[in-house]
Design a protein around this motif. Structure first.
Motif, PDB file in Angstrom:
ATOM      1  N   ILE A 149      26.818   3.335  -4.238  1.00 22.03           N
ATOM      2  CA  ILE A 149      25.614   4.031  -4.717  1.00 22.03           C
ATOM      3  C   ILE A 149      25.935   5.476  -5.059  1.00 22.03           C
ATOM      4  O   ILE A 149      25.451   6.021  -6.070  1.00 22.03           O
ATOM      5  N   ALA A 150      26.767   6.143  -4.232  1.00 23.95           N
ATOM      6  CA  ALA A 150      27.151   7.530  -4.524  1.00 23.95           C
ATOM      7  C   ALA A 150      27.914   7.611  -5.843  1.00 23.95           C
ATOM      8  O   ALA A 150      27.695   8.538  -6.639  1.00 23.95           O
ATOM      9  N   LEU A 195      16.359  11.193  -4.863  1.00 18.79           N
ATOM     10  CA  LEU A 195      15.587  10.324  -5.750  1.00 18.79           C
ATOM     11  C   LEU A 195      16.501   9.569  -6.707  1.00 18.79           C
ATOM     12  O   LEU A 195      16.288   8.377  -6.979  1.00 18.79           O
ATOM     13  N   LEU A 196      17.530  10.239  -7.210  1.00 17.50           N
ATOM     14  CA  LEU A 196      18.484   9.574  -8.105  1.00 17.50           C
ATOM     15  C   LEU A 196      19.230   8.465  -7.375  1.00 17.50           C
ATOM     16  O   LEU A 196      19.442   7.373  -7.923  1.00 17.50           O
ATOM     17  N   ALA A 197      19.648   8.746  -6.130  1.00 22.63           N
ATOM     18  CA  ALA A 197      20.362   7.736  -5.345  1.00 22.63           C
ATOM     19  C   ALA A 197      19.470   6.524  -5.096  1.00 22.63           C
ATOM     20  O   ALA A 197      19.911   5.370  -5.217  1.00 22.63           O
ATOM     21  N   ILE A 233      19.758   2.442  -6.147  1.00 16.19           N
ATOM     22  CA  ILE A 233      19.531   1.289  -5.272  1.00 16.19           C
ATOM     23  C   ILE A 233      18.502   0.362  -5.918  1.00 16.19           C
ATOM     24  O   ILE A 233      18.684  -0.866  -5.957  1.00 16.19           O
ATOM     25  N   GLY A 234      17.421   0.947  -6.423  1.00 15.42           N
ATOM     26  CA  GLY A 234      16.405   0.143  -7.090  1.00 15.42           C
ATOM     27  C   GLY A 234      16.941  -0.558  -8.323  1.00 15.42           C
ATOM     28  O   GLY A 234      16.569  -1.703  -8.615  1.00 15.42           O
ATOM     29  N   LEU A 235      17.820   0.121  -9.050  1.00 11.46           N
ATOM     30  CA  LEU A 235      18.404  -0.464 -10.262  1.00 11.46           C
ATOM     31  C   LEU A 235      19.256  -1.687  -9.920  1.00 11.46           C
ATOM     32  O   LEU A 235      19.176  -2.708 -10.613  1.00 11.46           O
ATOM     33  N   THR A 236      20.068  -1.600  -8.876  1.00 17.36           N
ATOM     34  CA  THR A 236      20.913  -2.745  -8.498  1.00 17.36           C
ATOM     35  C   THR A 236      20.059  -3.942  -8.103  1.00 17.36           C
ATOM     36  O   THR A 236      20.350  -5.085  -8.485  1.00 17.36           O
TER      37      THR A 236
END
Length: 551
Positions: A69-70, A97-99, A103-106
């Protein structure tokens, strides 16, 4: 290649909407979000300042998901920094928020990938059936099944799946997206590769996925989707590769040899420590958690028909999912997130049933019309329930809100080089390293938990964020100082049922009066007022400033 639709975009929008409305994190998410912060801020070559070395927790957790994620977040931080060169961010909250977006994207993309595989499977099955029929219209191109659309709608209207898809719980960082891909591989006819990936995910991310892996192996063999030799071969490859990765990567970050998921298994299962967090009866997953996650229970009710008409690969993943829930029922300590991997396949089975009913029932029959109306209403009701849960859940992070308010106070008064002590309840409800002001402000955020150590440190604190509401009970460094309350933070405390009963008894005496009132007013303000007055919030955290007592 992913086939994309409007519903796929809407699904990602719903995930991000949940994130933005509820941007803070809780204690269960703290390890992963702090690890992502440390990787982004300090890199991986020098881990001496990493948070987990000071607050290790009861068992080690894997860094593999945090690293991924990072790595996904870093390019977006560079772009964001480039676009905002004129205004340097005061804190790293934007990076948090970007991180969480990553997570939401994956999770979102894995659901789309699963949907596409299911769509392709059902379309191919229908095509074979049509070709086998002796009909002059055999050459006509059949319209695609609606299973993909139903799956997207059922998913995006669920609260738990959407709300937690962007959260840094270990179950959603690596484990859920990979388990969705595993299920998709089975639907695509590659059960061997699916079992290998499932074994890898089990040993690296979440050991409870071993039940899903065992179920997929068993039913793939029974339905002749994979041979015993292939199952064993790919299972061993996945487990060995995953074990090597997690042992070497995590031993580096923990500064000792460790196998995180095995350590957690020994601590929680073998030693029975997880039972200290509460136990539930054997049937709790089936009678409590599953109905809670599917409200209304339309998807669950559709599963019977969905299984009867399902092709073999879909039957395999459905049986493996219920097998996973069954096996985990033997563990006394139960949480809904332990069975989250079964939710997409169960949703898919219900989607197959909804698709079949919608496509094959005679539209001229009254029963078919009622069935279609009920099917269409179900996700609308589910989405309404999800919105209510989202609104209430956003009030459960007073620690994050208190930290943001404190930072605003510091910036407004141009305060630098002070120390604020944050107690455990605040840290557990939204305080993260991302929320701290940048180093140039010189703010020290102390999170000491040891009582004796705190006693000696108390004179050094300039501000406090505590759950203690009585300032007179707080110690002071000497008789010339006192603590001044500068801010209170509220949190959800329940429902005002008496107000709700009175309002509906006197103002909305029948079910349609509220709808009529809304249409008459042509405004949602009465409904908003109703919700606000029904929900109770109470003061939970208190921010204090140390001042000189001039009396």
């Amino acid at each position: 290649m992913l086939r994309w639709s409007f519903l796929d975009s809407f699904l990602l929008v719903v995930i991000i909407t949940h994130l933005m409305i509820s941007p803070f994190t809780k204690v269960e998410e703290s390890f992963t979000i702090q690890a992502i912060h440390d990787i982004l801020k300090y890199g991986v070559t020098d881990i001496s300042q990493y948070d987990h070395l000071k607050f290790p927790g009861v068992v080690p957790r894997t860094f593999v998901g945090s690293l991924v994620i990072a790595a996904m977040t870093k390019p977006f931080i560079y772009v964001s920094s480039f676009l905002s060169q004129q205004s340097v961010p005061t804190s790293g909250f934007e990076a948090q928020l970007l991180a969480r977006c990553m997570i939401g994207l994956t999770n979102g993309l894995s659901l789309v990938f699963l949907k596409n595989k299911a769509q392709k499977l059902i379309d191919s099955v229908q095509k074979k059936k049509n070709k086998s029929k002796e009909s002059p219209n055999n050459d006509d191109e059949e319209p695609p099944s609606t299973i993909g659309g139903w799956f997207s709608v059922f998913c995006l209207s669920q609260f738990h799946l959407m709300y937690y898809s962007s959260r840094s719980l270990p179950n959603f960082v690596g484990a859920l997206p990979l388990s969705n891909i595993v299920v998709a591989y089975v639907l695509g006819g590659d059960a061997g590769r699916a079992i290998g990936l499932c074994a890898f995910t089990t040993v690296v991310f979440r050991l409870e996925l071993g039940a899903m892996c065992a179920g997929l192996s068993l039913f793939s063999i029974i339905y002749k989707q994979a041979s015993v030799t292939r199952v064993i071969k790919y299972g061993l490859i996945g487990a060995i590769f995953g074990s090597a990765l997690t042992v070497f990567a995590d031993s580096y970050f923990w500064q000792r040899w460790t196998f995180p998921e095995m350590d957690a298994f020994v601590f929680n299962i073998v030693n029975g420590q997880s039972s200290k967090w509460g136990t539930k009866p054997f049937v709790a997953y089936f009678t409590g958690f599953l109905p809670m996650m599917f409200m209304p229970p339309t998807v669950l009710l559709l599963n019977y028909l969905g299984f009867k008409i399902a092709p073999k690969p879909l039957k395999v993943i459905a049986l493996a999912s219920f097998f996973h829930v069954f096996v985990l029922s033997f563990q006394p300590h139960k949480e809904w997130r332990f069975i989250i991997y079964a939710i997409p396949p169960i949703t898919l089975l219900g989607s197959h049933s909804a698709s079949y009913l919608f496509e094959n029932m005679d539209p001229g029959l009254g029963r078919a019309t009622i069935t279609r109306i009920l099917l269409l209403l179900s996700p609308v009701v589910s989405l309404s329930i999800s919105a209510a849960f989202l609104y209430i859940s956003s009030m459960n992070y007073p620690g994050g809100q208190a930290l943001m308010s404190f930072n605003d106070y510091i910036l407004l008064h141009d305060i630098k080089n002070v120390t604020v002590h944050i107690d455990v309840p605040a840290c557990m409800t939204g305080v993260t390293l991302f929320g701290e002001l940048n180093d140039q402000y010189g703010i020290t955020y102390d999170k000491t938990e040891d009582v004796q150590e705190l006693t000696s440190m108390w004179p050094s604190f300039d501000y406090l964020i505590l759950s203690q509401g009585d300032s007179s009970a707080l110690p002071t460094s000497n008789n010339n100082t006192k603590w001044e309350l500068i801010h209170t933070t509220k949190a959800f405390a329940g429902f005002n049922t008496s107000y709700l009963a009175y309002t509906f008894e006197n103002q909305y005496s029948n079910g349609f009066s509220i709808v009529h009132h809304l249409l008459e007013e042509q405004s949602f303000s009465p409904l908003v007022d109703l919700v606000k007055n029904t929900i109770i919030q109470s003061d939970l955290l208190f921010t204090y400033k140390k001042v000189d007592d001039l009396r």
